[in-house]
Design a protein around this motif. Structure first.
Motif, PDB file in Angstrom:
ATOM      1  N   VAL A 105       0.831  -1.203   0.000  1.00  0.00           N
ATOM      2  CA  VAL A 105       0.000   0.000   0.000  1.00  0.00           C
ATOM      3  C   VAL A 105       0.867   1.256   0.000  1.00  0.00           C
ATOM      4  CG1 VAL A 105      -1.755   1.288   1.288  1.00  0.00           C
ATOM      5  CG2 VAL A 105      -1.921  -1.192   1.096  1.00  0.00           C
ATOM      6  N   MET A 106       2.057   1.176   0.551  1.00  0.00           N
ATOM      7  CA  MET A 106       2.951   2.325   0.609  1.00  0.00           C
ATOM      8  C   MET A 106       3.609   2.644  -0.731  1.00  0.00           C
ATOM      9  SD  MET A 106       4.800   1.792   4.326  1.00  0.00           S
ATOM     10  CE  MET A 106       5.971   3.116   4.063  1.00  0.00           C
ATOM     11  N   ILE A 107       3.561   1.718  -1.685  1.00  0.00           N
ATOM     12  CA  ILE A 107       4.282   1.910  -2.956  1.00  0.00           C
ATOM     13  C   ILE A 107       3.933   3.226  -3.653  1.00  0.00           C
ATOM     14  CG2 ILE A 107       4.507   1.023  -5.320  1.00  0.00           C
ATOM     15  CD1 ILE A 107       4.547  -1.813  -4.099  1.00  0.00           C
ATOM     16  N   PRO A 108       2.644   3.586  -3.836  1.00  0.00           N
ATOM     17  CA  PRO A 108       2.361   4.869  -4.506  1.00  0.00           C
ATOM     18  C   PRO A 108       2.920   6.076  -3.754  1.00  0.00           C
ATOM     19  CG  PRO A 108       0.392   3.500  -4.440  1.00  0.00           C
ATOM     20  CD  PRO A 108       1.403   2.852  -3.531  1.00  0.00           C
ATOM     21  N   LEU A 109       2.976   5.991  -2.431  1.00  0.00           N
ATOM     22  CA  LEU A 109       3.506   7.099  -1.639  1.00  0.00           C
ATOM     23  C   LEU A 109       4.995   7.301  -1.876  1.00  0.00           C
ATOM     24  CD1 LEU A 109       1.657   6.287   1.708  1.00  0.00           C
ATOM     25  CD2 LEU A 109       1.046   8.061   0.054  1.00  0.00           C
ATOM     26  N   ASN A 110       5.680   6.219  -2.247  1.00  0.00           N
ATOM     27  CA  ASN A 110       7.115   6.317  -2.500  1.00  0.00           C
ATOM     28  C   ASN A 110       7.426   7.076  -3.781  1.00  0.00           C
ATOM     29  OD1 ASN A 110       7.720   4.833  -0.181  1.00  0.00           O
ATOM     30  ND2 ASN A 110       7.612   2.884  -1.262  1.00  0.00           N
ATOM     31  N   PHE A 111       6.410   7.238  -4.651  1.00  0.00           N
ATOM     32  CA  PHE A 111       6.618   7.939  -5.917  1.00  0.00           C
ATOM     33  C   PHE A 111       6.282   9.424  -5.828  1.00  0.00           C
ATOM     34  CE2 PHE A 111       6.264   3.551  -7.379  1.00  0.00           C
ATOM     35  CZ  PHE A 111       7.328   3.483  -8.274  1.00  0.00           C
ATOM     36  N   ARG A 155      -4.255   0.248  -1.771  1.00  0.00           N
ATOM     37  CA  ARG A 155      -3.144   0.878  -2.509  1.00  0.00           C
ATOM     38  C   ARG A 155      -3.682   1.923  -3.491  1.00  0.00           C
ATOM     39  NH1 ARG A 155      -0.040  -3.181  -6.209  1.00  0.00           N
ATOM     40  NH2 ARG A 155      -2.075  -3.038  -7.212  1.00  0.00           N
ATOM     41  N   ALA A 156      -4.835   1.621  -4.111  1.00  0.00           N
ATOM     42  CA  ALA A 156      -5.419   2.544  -5.091  1.00  0.00           C
ATOM     43  C   ALA A 156      -5.917   3.839  -4.453  1.00  0.00           C
ATOM     44  CB  ALA A 156      -6.561   1.854  -5.834  1.00  0.00           C
ATOM     45  N   ILE A 157      -6.321   3.773  -3.188  1.00  0.00           N
ATOM     46  CA  ILE A 157      -6.922   4.953  -2.551  1.00  0.00           C
ATOM     47  C   ILE A 157      -5.974   5.686  -1.618  1.00  0.00           C
ATOM     48  CG2 ILE A 157      -9.236   3.933  -2.699  1.00  0.00           C
ATOM     49  CD1 ILE A 157      -9.091   3.380   0.314  1.00  0.00           C
ATOM     50  N   VAL A 158      -4.766   5.179  -1.412  1.00  0.00           N
ATOM     51  CA  VAL A 158      -3.889   5.737  -0.381  1.00  0.00           C
ATOM     52  C   VAL A 158      -3.508   7.192  -0.674  1.00  0.00           C
ATOM     53  CG1 VAL A 158      -1.683   4.961  -1.392  1.00  0.00           C
ATOM     54  CG2 VAL A 158      -1.912   5.196   1.105  1.00  0.00           C
ATOM     55  N   ASN A 159      -3.461   7.575  -1.955  1.00  0.00           N
ATOM     56  CA  ASN A 159      -3.136   8.965  -2.303  1.00  0.00           C
ATOM     57  C   ASN A 159      -4.382   9.828  -2.435  1.00  0.00           C
ATOM     58  OD1 ASN A 159      -0.365   8.943  -2.312  1.00  0.00           O
ATOM     59  ND2 ASN A 159      -0.183   8.398  -4.473  1.00  0.00           N
ATOM     60  N   ASP A 160      -5.524   9.295  -2.027  1.00  0.00           N
ATOM     61  CA  ASP A 160      -6.789  10.020  -2.090  1.00  0.00           C
ATOM     62  C   ASP A 160      -7.091  10.527  -3.502  1.00  0.00           C
ATOM     63  OD1 ASP A 160      -9.167  10.993  -1.049  1.00  0.00           O
ATOM     64  OD2 ASP A 160      -8.313  12.942  -0.557  1.00  0.00           O
ATOM     65  N   PRO A 161      -7.093   9.624  -4.513  1.00  0.00           N
ATOM     66  CA  PRO A 161      -7.378  10.047  -5.881  1.00  0.00           C
ATOM     67  C   PRO A 161      -8.861  10.374  -6.042  1.00  0.00           C
ATOM     68  CG  PRO A 161      -7.285   7.677  -5.795  1.00  0.00           C
ATOM     69  CD  PRO A 161      -6.909   8.166  -4.420  1.00  0.00           C
ATOM     70  N   SER A 162      -9.172  11.174  -7.054  1.00  0.00           N
ATOM     71  CA  SER A 162     -10.574  11.492  -7.314  1.00  0.00           C
ATOM     72  C   SER A 162     -11.257  10.396  -8.120  1.00  0.00           C
ATOM     73  CB  SER A 162     -10.684  12.826  -8.055  1.00  0.00           C
ATOM     74  OG  SER A 162      -9.914  12.824  -9.234  1.00  0.00           O
ATOM     75  N   VAL A 163     -10.460   9.618  -8.872  1.00  0.00           N
ATOM     76  CA  VAL A 163     -11.001   8.584  -9.757  1.00  0.00           C
ATOM     77  C   VAL A 163     -10.384   7.239  -9.422  1.00  0.00           C
ATOM     78  CG1 VAL A 163     -11.264   7.814 -12.155  1.00  0.00           C
ATOM     79  CG2 VAL A 163     -11.320  10.258 -11.620  1.00  0.00           C
ATOM     80  N   ILE A 164     -11.228   6.213  -9.295  1.00  0.00           N
ATOM     81  CA  ILE A 164     -10.757   4.844  -9.110  1.00  0.00           C
ATOM     82  C   ILE A 164     -11.192   4.029 -10.323  1.00  0.00           C
ATOM     83  CG2 ILE A 164     -10.885   2.752  -7.704  1.00  0.00           C
ATOM     84  CD1 ILE A 164     -11.492   4.583  -5.305  1.00  0.00           C
ATOM     85  N   LEU A 165     -10.222   3.404 -10.988  1.00  0.00           N
ATOM     86  CA  LEU A 165     -10.473   2.550 -12.146  1.00  0.00           C
ATOM     87  C   LEU A 165     -10.232   1.106 -11.737  1.00  0.00           C
ATOM     88  CD1 LEU A 165      -8.467   4.627 -14.797  1.00  0.00           C
ATOM     89  CD2 LEU A 165     -10.912   4.766 -14.299  1.00  0.00           C
ATOM     90  N   ALA A 166     -11.170   0.240 -12.054  1.00  0.00           N
ATOM     91  CA  ALA A 166     -11.058  -1.162 -11.646  1.00  0.00           C
ATOM     92  C   ALA A 166     -11.268  -2.069 -12.851  1.00  0.00           C
ATOM     93  CB  ALA A 166     -12.078  -1.483 -10.562  1.00  0.00           C
ATOM     94  N   ASP A 167     -10.295  -2.918 -13.136  1.00  0.00           N
ATOM     95  CA  ASP A 167     -10.343  -3.824 -14.282  1.00  0.00           C
ATOM     96  C   ASP A 167     -10.738  -5.216 -13.802  1.00  0.00           C
ATOM     97  OD1 ASP A 167     -10.106  -5.022 -16.715  1.00  0.00           O
ATOM     98  OD2 ASP A 167      -7.959  -4.711 -16.943  1.00  0.00           O
ATOM     99  N   GLU A 168     -11.974  -5.604 -14.068  1.00  0.00           N
ATOM    100  CA  GLU A 168     -12.501  -6.916 -13.655  1.00  0.00           C
ATOM    101  C   GLU A 168     -12.165  -7.211 -12.187  1.00  0.00           C
ATOM    102  OE1 GLU A 168     -14.477  -8.598 -15.427  1.00  0.00           O
ATOM    103  OE2 GLU A 168     -14.043  -8.343 -17.551  1.00  0.00           O
ATOM    104  N   PRO A 169     -12.548  -6.324 -11.265  1.00  0.00           N
ATOM    105  CA  PRO A 169     -12.106  -6.467  -9.874  1.00  0.00           C
ATOM    106  C   PRO A 169     -12.670  -7.676  -9.151  1.00  0.00           C
ATOM    107  CG  PRO A 169     -13.784  -4.766 -10.039  1.00  0.00           C
ATOM    108  CD  PRO A 169     -13.416  -5.156 -11.446  1.00  0.00           C
ATOM    109  N   THR A 170     -13.736  -8.289  -9.699  1.00  0.00           N
ATOM    110  CA  THR A 170     -14.304  -9.478  -9.059  1.00  0.00           C
ATOM    111  C   THR A 170     -14.055 -10.733  -9.883  1.00  0.00           C
ATOM    112  OG1 THR A 170     -16.458  -9.186 -10.147  1.00  0.00           O
ATOM    113  CG2 THR A 170     -16.130  -8.077  -8.035  1.00  0.00           C
ATOM    114  N   GLY A 171     -13.302 -10.599 -10.968  1.00  0.00           N
ATOM    115  CA  GLY A 171     -13.147 -11.711 -11.913  1.00  0.00           C
ATOM    116  C   GLY A 171     -12.500 -12.951 -11.332  1.00  0.00           C
TER     117      GLY A 171
END
Length: 225
Positions: A105-111, A155-171
């Protein structure tokens, strides 16, 4: 707000095996919407998602997110949009398996270009918000598929983005776990997030407010639920 105007995407342009994956796709997705993009395999839905995620480019048309035209930008600007405005959830989770949930989850914060001394606290809060803070120190190769998807969402929300994109998240998930993940997306939607889910599962699509159907690279229907 997301605006697509006549987006055309061609793979292998000017070659014998050229393939038009998207043809003059136009739509608007407003802030706070919960949208499903559906279509058969090869319809173009994943190509569209990759363009929205600033992972792939396009030949013609215009894509704007929050008023920014996204085309032919320097890579650092693409990275800035990806890291600050967009959270991406992949079907196969795309986690570093021998990292802990917290480390993933910390990976995006490292960038982030600016130093953030509260990275650990932010990552722990993201894990808490998806209900798995107790797994923070557990390696991702030791947890279930549903738990991995929750880590991926954190991990997707840790930077508080306005948009979340999910590719077949329940597949890759069973029915019960899929329902739990969709409940989580609805919770995020209730907090004002714009959520776009690519899915082949019509039951998942019907849990969204709006369904956009793609066939042969074109939008053939766009309806509210």
């Amino acid at each position: 707000m997301i605006e697509l105007n006549n987006i055309t995407k061609i793979y292998n342009p000017r070659k014998n095996n050229a393939f038009e994956a998207l043809h003059e796709v136009s739509c608007e997705i407003h802030d706070g919407e919960l949208v499903a993009i559906i279509g058969k395999s090869g319809a173009g839905k994943s190509t569209l998602l990759h363009i929205l995620a600033c992972i792939d480019n396009y030949q013609s048309g215009e894509y704007k997110i929050d008023g920014i035209v996204v085309k032919n930008l320097p890579e650092r600007k693409y990275a800035k949009i990806r890291n600050e405005k967009i959270g991406m959830v992949m079907q196969d989770f795309a986690l570093v398996e021998d990292f802990t949930a917290l480390e993933n989850v910390m990976i995006p914060l490292n960038f982030l270009r600016k130093k953030d001394i509260k990275k650990k606290e932010k990552a722990l809060q993201a894990l808490k918000s998806v209900g798995i803070e107790e797994l923070a120190k557990k390696n991702c190769n030791k947890i279930s598929g549903g738990q991995k998807q929750r880590v991926a969402i954190a991990r997707a929300i840790v930077n508080d983005p306005s948009v979340i994109l999910a590719d077949e998240p329940t597949g890759a998930l069973d029915t019960k776990t899929s329902a739990e993940i969709m409940d989580l997306f609805r919770q995020l939607h209730s907090q004002g997030k714009t959520i776009i889910i690519v899915t082949h599962d019509i039951n998942v699509a019907h849990q969204c407010e709006r369904i956009i159907e793609i066939s042969d690279g074109k939008i053939i229907s766009d309806s509210l639920q």
